[in-house]
Design a protein around this motif. Structure first.
Motif, PDB file in Angstrom:
ATOM      1  N   ALA A  33     -27.875  37.663   8.289  1.00  0.00           N
ATOM      2  CA  ALA A  33     -26.848  36.714   8.717  1.00  0.00           C
ATOM      3  C   ALA A  33     -27.183  35.301   8.253  1.00  0.00           C
ATOM      4  O   ALA A  33     -26.304  34.555   7.800  1.00  0.00           O
ATOM      5  N   ALA A  34     -28.464  34.925   8.348  1.00  0.00           N
ATOM      6  CA  ALA A  34     -28.872  33.574   7.956  1.00  0.00           C
ATOM      7  C   ALA A  34     -28.678  33.327   6.470  1.00  0.00           C
ATOM      8  O   ALA A  34     -28.463  32.183   6.043  1.00  0.00           O
ATOM      9  N   LEU A  35     -28.748  34.388   5.659  1.00  0.00           N
ATOM     10  CA  LEU A  35     -28.614  34.234   4.210  1.00  0.00           C
ATOM     11  C   LEU A  35     -27.275  33.601   3.837  1.00  0.00           C
ATOM     12  O   LEU A  35     -27.202  32.799   2.893  1.00  0.00           O
ATOM     13  N   ALA A  36     -26.228  33.919   4.572  1.00  0.00           N
ATOM     14  CA  ALA A  36     -24.897  33.383   4.261  1.00  0.00           C
ATOM     15  C   ALA A  36     -24.795  31.900   4.571  1.00  0.00           C
ATOM     16  O   ALA A  36     -23.884  31.229   4.065  1.00  0.00           O
ATOM     17  N   TYR A  37     -25.711  31.369   5.390  1.00  0.00           N
ATOM     18  CA  TYR A  37     -25.642  29.961   5.795  1.00  0.00           C
ATOM     19  C   TYR A  37     -26.797  29.146   5.218  1.00  0.00           C
ATOM     20  O   TYR A  37     -27.040  28.028   5.665  1.00  0.00           O
ATOM     21  N   ALA A  38     -27.490  29.702   4.241  1.00  0.00           N
ATOM     22  CA  ALA A  38     -28.596  28.976   3.616  1.00  0.00           C
ATOM     23  C   ALA A  38     -28.056  27.700   2.970  1.00  0.00           C
ATOM     24  O   ALA A  38     -27.088  27.747   2.202  1.00  0.00           O
ATOM     25  N   PRO A  39     -28.676  26.532   3.240  1.00  0.00           N
ATOM     26  CA  PRO A  39     -28.139  25.275   2.709  1.00  0.00           C
ATOM     27  C   PRO A  39     -28.316  25.103   1.209  1.00  0.00           C
ATOM     28  O   PRO A  39     -27.649  24.264   0.601  1.00  0.00           O
ATOM     29  N   GLY A  40     -29.205  25.854   0.594  1.00  0.00           N
ATOM     30  CA  GLY A  40     -29.424  25.731  -0.836  1.00  0.00           C
ATOM     31  C   GLY A  40     -30.097  26.972  -1.384  1.00  0.00           C
ATOM     32  O   GLY A  40     -30.513  27.869  -0.640  1.00  0.00           O
ATOM     33  N   LEU A  41     -30.209  27.020  -2.708  1.00  0.00           N
ATOM     34  CA  LEU A  41     -30.778  28.203  -3.352  1.00  0.00           C
ATOM     35  C   LEU A  41     -32.228  28.459  -2.950  1.00  0.00           C
ATOM     36  O   LEU A  41     -32.588  29.621  -2.692  1.00  0.00           O
ATOM     37  N   PRO A  42     -33.121  27.454  -2.891  1.00  0.00           N
ATOM     38  CA  PRO A  42     -34.505  27.745  -2.490  1.00  0.00           C
ATOM     39  C   PRO A  42     -34.605  28.396  -1.105  1.00  0.00           C
ATOM     40  O   PRO A  42     -35.402  29.321  -0.907  1.00  0.00           O
ATOM     41  N   VAL A  43     -33.800  27.912  -0.165  1.00  0.00           N
ATOM     42  CA  VAL A  43     -33.823  28.499   1.178  1.00  0.00           C
ATOM     43  C   VAL A  43     -33.281  29.923   1.123  1.00  0.00           C
ATOM     44  O   VAL A  43     -33.790  30.821   1.803  1.00  0.00           O
TER      45      VAL A  43
END
Length: 422
Positions: free
Chosen positions: A318-328
């Motif tokens: 679920a968190a993957l869809a809200y990652a603020p940028g590519l590194p995260v």
């Protein structure tokens, strides 16, 4: 039926004199399995390329997907075949058929251009043979090592799958670049061909008489054998809830990490390279989990660990869809790979160790239908849902479905308390 054609070994010869990752017999099986998986990766890349070259995008999609139909429809029967005739015989025979079929098509493509009909026929034949091959592959580890080493073998198998994923696509692309689809098919066939003599050299143990006749009596029909296998799962205090856990985990995982990730990368402007980095992160995490299990061998409280890894792994999806940028996003994908890889390996090891050996083909077939037949249905549904609601809500719903698998494992006392053999 006792597998009379398998190469028998004395009971002591497969005892834990050495761990599985140092056992030449197990290593030969892992090498054969890995080569076959690399061949599969090259095969499907060659098939998709040839289909695109010979038809429209829609026709190419049908050709590449058609192999899943016989695999899903026939896999339960393949499990019965593996248990009746012995996994070693079935694996060798089906791998030889796969090899011969692919090499024959490569020869035809070198000589002429028959069009989409041959590619569709090849996909159907390959999927049909896979319906027998996959359950037998799943049943074979229990015949080449002892139960206390099966978790380690699951880790080694996971490393083989990771290796195939990394090497197979570039190798197939190289084959296409050098000699077109025919060369890529020939490469796939040769890789599978190398795996066949390795499989022939693998020694297996004979089943004790009570195990050999437990699930496939000589006078029983294939239908009765199939019903006996399903009954074995339904009545088992670990296998029943384990199948539900695997099904929910795969349904929640396949959509986001396949079509969903592509749409997420496009939405965020990461491009194909960014999606590649995220997939690389997932592969790294899954590889680390497989390596840890290979080295450690046994993880205590396996059922609890499986459930405990599924739930935070679902949260990471679920968190993957809200990652603020590519590194995260890449870091989150590593976590997803690590946790889902660990839970998947634990579920696979529990399936191997909890199932009576005589039923392993059929039990593996049921798990394979869930993973290869039902779970892929979530991909078009995920794509359609993302088109309506966006990536975030769909990833969250998928994560909830995946987490329900962990909840089932926690609520089932038999599975929650399940341990791997010492």
């Amino acid at each position: 039926m006792t597998d009379l054609t398998d190469i028998p070994t004395r009971g002591a010869s497969l005892a834990t004199e050495r761990p599985a990752h140092r056992d030449p017999n197990v290593l030969r099986w892992v090498a054969a399995y890995t080569l076959s998986m690399v061949g599969d990766m090259v095969f499907y890349l060659a098939l998709s390329w040839a289909a695109v070259q010979n038809g429209t995008a829609a026709q190419a999609g049908i050709v590449t997907a058609v192999s899943a139909v016989p695999r899903a429809l026939l896999m339960l029967g393949g499990g019965v075949v593996a248990d009746r005739f012995g996994p070693r015989r079935v694996v060798i025979g089906s791998d030889a058929v796969r090899c011969g079929t692919v090499l024959a098509v490569a020869a035809v493509l070198f000589a002429t251009d028959p069009g989409l009909w041959l590619l569709a026929l090849l996909a159907v034949v390959f999927g049909t043979v896979d319906a027998v091959f996959l359950p037998a592959v799943g049943a074979l580890p229990a015949r080449i090592t002892t139960k206390d080493q099966l978790a380690r073998v699951q880790g080694m198998r996971g490393l083989g799958i990771r290796f195939a994923a990394v090497v197979g696509a570039p190798l197939g692309g190289l084959g296409v670049a050098v000699g077109g689809s025919a060369a890529a098919f020939a490469c796939a066939g040769l890789l599978i061909a190398v795996s066949v003599p390795l499989l022939v050299s693998v020694r297996v143990r004979e089943l004790p008489p009570d195990e050999a006749t437990a699930g496939t009596a000589r006078d029983s029909t294939a239908w009765r054998d199939l019903r006996a296998g399903l009954r074995h799962i339904r009545r088992h205090r670990v296998l029943g809830p384990l199948m539900i856990t695997i099904a929910l985990g795969d349904l929640g995982f396949v959509g986001p990490l396949n079509v969903g990730l592509t749409l997420l990368a496009d939405e965020r402007g990461w491009g194909a390279s960014g999606m590649g980095w995220v997939l690389g992160g997932f592969g790294t995490g899954a590889g680390v989990a497989a390596l840890l299990l290979t080295v450690r061998g046994r993880v205590p409280h396996a059922g609890l660990v499986a459930a405990g890894a599924i739930i935070p792994g679902a949260a990471a999806i679920a968190a993957l869809a809200y990652a603020p940028g590519l590194p995260v996003a890449v870091g989150t994908a590593v976590l997803v790979g690590l946790l889902t890889g660990l839970s998947g390996a634990m579920c696979g090891a529990l399936l191997q160790t909890q199932t009576d050996t005589a039923y392993l083909g059929r039990v593996t077939a049921v798990a394979g239908i869930v993973s290869l037949g039902i779970a892929p249905l979530s991909m078009p549904l995920s794509a359609a849902a993302i088109g309506v609601w966006g990536t975030g809500p769909v990833f969250v719903v998928s994560a909830v479905v995946c987490a329900l698998g962990g909840v089932v494992a926690l609520c089932a006392p038999g599975l929650r308390r399940a341990e791997l053999p010492k």
